[in-house]
Design a protein around this motif. Structure first.
Motif, PDB file in Angstrom:
ATOM      1  N   UNK A 101     104.268  42.380 151.940  1.00 32.20           N
ATOM      2  CA  UNK A 101     102.810  42.411 152.027  1.00 32.20           C
ATOM      3  C   UNK A 101     102.251  42.073 150.642  1.00 32.20           C
ATOM      4  N   UNK A 102     100.964  41.771 150.592  1.00 26.79           N
ATOM      5  CA  UNK A 102     100.340  41.443 149.316  1.00 26.79           C
ATOM      6  C   UNK A 102     100.133  42.699 148.476  1.00 26.79           C
ATOM      7  N   UNK A 103     100.441  42.605 147.190  1.00 21.42           N
ATOM      8  CA  UNK A 103     100.122  43.691 146.269  1.00 21.42           C
ATOM      9  C   UNK A 103      98.600  43.749 146.103  1.00 21.42           C
ATOM     10  N   UNK A 104      98.109  44.862 145.568  1.00 17.19           N
ATOM     11  CA  UNK A 104      96.660  45.029 145.408  1.00 17.19           C
ATOM     12  C   UNK A 104      96.082  44.001 144.446  1.00 17.19           C
ATOM     13  N   UNK A 105      96.675  43.857 143.290  1.00 11.06           N
ATOM     14  CA  UNK A 105      96.233  42.822 142.373  1.00 11.06           C
ATOM     15  C   UNK A 105      97.347  42.490 141.392  1.00 11.06           C
ATOM     16  N   UNK A 106      97.228  41.316 140.800  1.00 10.66           N
ATOM     17  CA  UNK A 106      98.264  40.827 139.895  1.00 10.66           C
ATOM     18  C   UNK A 106      97.858  40.979 138.442  1.00 10.66           C
ATOM     19  N   UNK A 107      96.581  40.789 138.168  1.00  9.28           N
ATOM     20  CA  UNK A 107      96.092  40.839 136.795  1.00  9.28           C
ATOM     21  C   UNK A 107      94.968  41.859 136.652  1.00  9.28           C
ATOM     22  N   UNK A 108      94.831  42.392 135.448  1.00 10.64           N
ATOM     23  CA  UNK A 108      93.667  43.182 135.063  1.00 10.64           C
ATOM     24  C   UNK A 108      92.812  42.272 134.189  1.00 10.64           C
ATOM     25  N   UNK A 128     104.165  50.072 137.933  1.00  5.82           N
ATOM     26  CA  UNK A 128     103.158  50.439 138.933  1.00  5.82           C
ATOM     27  C   UNK A 128     103.277  49.585 140.204  1.00  5.82           C
ATOM     28  N   UNK A 129     104.225  48.666 140.237  1.00  8.39           N
ATOM     29  CA  UNK A 129     104.371  47.799 141.399  1.00  8.39           C
ATOM     30  C   UNK A 129     104.973  48.567 142.573  1.00  8.39           C
ATOM     31  N   UNK A 130     104.410  48.351 143.745  1.00  8.86           N
ATOM     32  CA  UNK A 130     104.857  49.066 144.940  1.00  8.86           C
ATOM     33  C   UNK A 130     105.979  48.321 145.651  1.00  8.86           C
ATOM     34  N   UNK A 131     107.051  49.032 146.012  1.00  8.37           N
ATOM     35  CA  UNK A 131     108.089  48.415 146.841  1.00  8.37           C
ATOM     36  C   UNK A 131     107.484  47.881 148.134  1.00  8.37           C
ATOM     37  N   UNK A 132     107.999  46.753 148.568  1.00  8.26           N
ATOM     38  CA  UNK A 132     107.491  46.151 149.794  1.00  8.26           C
ATOM     39  C   UNK A 132     106.421  45.101 149.559  1.00  8.26           C
ATOM     40  N   UNK A 133     105.944  44.998 148.315  1.00  7.36           N
ATOM     41  CA  UNK A 133     104.913  44.002 147.998  1.00  7.36           C
ATOM     42  C   UNK A 133     105.541  42.726 147.442  1.00  7.36           C
ATOM     43  N   UNK A 134     104.746  41.665 147.461  1.00  8.11           N
ATOM     44  CA  UNK A 134     105.223  40.391 146.933  1.00  8.11           C
ATOM     45  C   UNK A 134     105.566  40.488 145.451  1.00  8.11           C
ATOM     46  N   UNK A 135     104.746  41.196 144.692  1.00  6.85           N
ATOM     47  CA  UNK A 135     104.996  41.301 143.260  1.00  6.85           C
ATOM     48  C   UNK A 135     106.267  42.095 142.961  1.00  6.85           C
ATOM     49  N   UNK A 136     106.508  43.136 143.740  1.00  8.39           N
ATOM     50  CA  UNK A 136     107.725  43.933 143.534  1.00  8.39           C
ATOM     51  C   UNK A 136     108.964  43.081 143.837  1.00  8.39           C
ATOM     52  N   UNK A 137     108.891  42.305 144.909  1.00  6.98           N
ATOM     53  CA  UNK A 137     110.032  41.465 145.290  1.00  6.98           C
ATOM     54  C   UNK A 137     110.367  40.459 144.205  1.00  6.98           C
ATOM     55  N   UNK A 138     109.343  39.784 143.661  1.00  8.15           N
ATOM     56  CA  UNK A 138     109.579  38.732 142.669  1.00  8.15           C
ATOM     57  C   UNK A 138     109.852  39.300 141.286  1.00  8.15           C
ATOM     58  N   UNK A 139     109.015  40.244 140.851  1.00 13.32           N
ATOM     59  CA  UNK A 139     109.092  40.726 139.470  1.00 13.32           C
ATOM     60  C   UNK A 139     110.187  41.761 139.234  1.00 13.32           C
ATOM     61  N   UNK A 140     110.501  42.545 140.242  1.00 12.19           N
ATOM     62  CA  UNK A 140     111.494  43.609 140.067  1.00 12.19           C
ATOM     63  C   UNK A 140     112.822  43.253 140.732  1.00 12.19           C
ATOM     64  N   UNK A 141     112.767  42.872 142.005  1.00  9.46           N
ATOM     65  CA  UNK A 141     114.005  42.601 142.754  1.00  9.46           C
ATOM     66  C   UNK A 141     114.523  41.180 142.536  1.00  9.46           C
ATOM     67  N   UNK A 142     113.678  40.302 141.976  1.00 10.75           N
ATOM     68  CA  UNK A 142     114.031  38.896 141.756  1.00 10.75           C
ATOM     69  C   UNK A 142     114.428  38.219 143.070  1.00 10.75           C
ATOM     70  N   UNK A 143     113.639  38.458 144.102  1.00  8.34           N
ATOM     71  CA  UNK A 143     113.834  37.845 145.408  1.00  8.34           C
ATOM     72  C   UNK A 143     112.714  36.842 145.676  1.00  8.34           C
ATOM     73  N   UNK A 196     109.728  35.830 147.741  1.00  8.57           N
ATOM     74  CA  UNK A 196     108.782  36.580 148.552  1.00  8.57           C
ATOM     75  C   UNK A 196     108.124  35.668 149.592  1.00  8.57           C
ATOM     76  N   UNK A 197     108.115  36.132 150.845  1.00 11.58           N
ATOM     77  CA  UNK A 197     107.419  35.431 151.923  1.00 11.58           C
ATOM     78  C   UNK A 197     106.440  36.421 152.551  1.00 11.58           C
ATOM     79  N   UNK A 198     105.150  36.154 152.370  1.00 11.14           N
ATOM     80  CA  UNK A 198     104.114  37.049 152.893  1.00 11.14           C
ATOM     81  C   UNK A 198     103.382  36.374 154.047  1.00 11.14           C
ATOM     82  N   UNK A 199     103.383  36.999 155.233  1.00 11.44           N
ATOM     83  CA  UNK A 199     102.634  36.448 156.367  1.00 11.44           C
ATOM     84  C   UNK A 199     101.155  36.775 156.211  1.00 11.44           C
TER      85      UNK A 199
END
Length: 261
Positions: free
Chosen positions: A188-195, A221-236, A238-241
């Protein structure tokens, strides 16, 4: 044979356009309509107060290609008027990731959203870059091979099976260090990417001017299950519908009570 449209927000001469054309060879007839110049962060902007200019260009692997002096959304509208409907619209491969609810700012994602509003399945695909300077360049120093691999894989599946009901667009982000063996995460989409904030500077004449700048949200602060967590933390990858109906999923009676109507 399938008709495929490619666009972007980095401009017609971006290496990402060439990479997308190469990735989709053999899957259908490829058409390209992209901005003449860099249009990042243009969102859903449309050109309504002046005429548009289009220039026919030659791109290897494309049936026809046009550079438009407008926005990415303009490119979708122009392509529909010139070539008719498409079986698939691909926006990218973008230089720099497009994640979180901030995809509404992205010209790349917004072009795909515009295509979805016309009933055409679409894919926005972006490649993470490890240096900020690469985000607004032509991509000459960037290796698109892995992004091409995932784009072809996903596009082939969408052309064959379509998108699931209520899914109108896929937002795909590929880590810069991904390989063909990198896992895909459905997110799913994270809340926001930048401040975002404003930086004030002073010109040589002593007058202030301002830049909008942004600090990326910290990893912790990145939530598991979000696009940012997948790319930035898990290095996967990300495909978000995405569904373009932004109506909140609540009982309207609850809203009625809150507003006392």
């Amino acid at each position: 044979m399938a008709k495929i449209l490619i666009t972007n927000d980095d401009g017609i001469r971006s290496k990402g356009i060439k990479a997308a054309i190469e990735a989709l060879q053999g899957l259908g007839e490829i058409y390209v309509v992209a901005p003449m110049s860099q249009r990042s962060a243009s969102g859903r902007a449309m050109t309504l107060h002046r005429p548009l200019r289009a220039k026919h260009v030659k791109l290897d692997g494309a049936e026809a290609a046009y550079a438009l002096d407008g926005m990415p959304v303009d490119c979708i509208i122009f392509a529909l008027a010139r070539f008719g409907e498409f079986d698939l619209v691909v926006s990218g491969i973008n230089l720099g990731e497009n994640m979180s609810t901030e995809i509404t700012i992205s010209g790349t994602a917004s072009a795909a959203i515009e295509a979805a509003t016309h009933g055409m399945p679409s894919i926005a695909i972006s490649l993470e870059v490890n240096r900020e300077k690469h985000k607004f360049g032509s991509g000459e120093e960037i290796d698109f091979e892995t992004a091409k691999f995932f784009l072809r894989k996903i596009a082939k599946a969408v052309l064959k099976k379509g998108l699931p009901r209520s899914v109108e667009m896929l937002n795909v982000n590929v880590p810069y260090d991904a390989t063909e063996k990198t896992q895909i995460a459905f997110t799913r989409l994270a809340k926001r990417m930048y401040q975002p904030s404003i930086e004030e500077r002073i010109d040589p004449k002593g007058n202030p001017y301002y830049w909008i700048v942004g600090t990326q949200c910290p990893r912790e602060v990145l939530e598991p299950g979000t696009d940012m967590y997948a790319v930035k933390v898990e290095r996967k990858v990300s495909v978000s519908p995405i569904n373009i109906d932004m109506t909140a999923k609540i009982d309207f009676n609850e809203l009625k009570k809150v507003l006392k109507l």
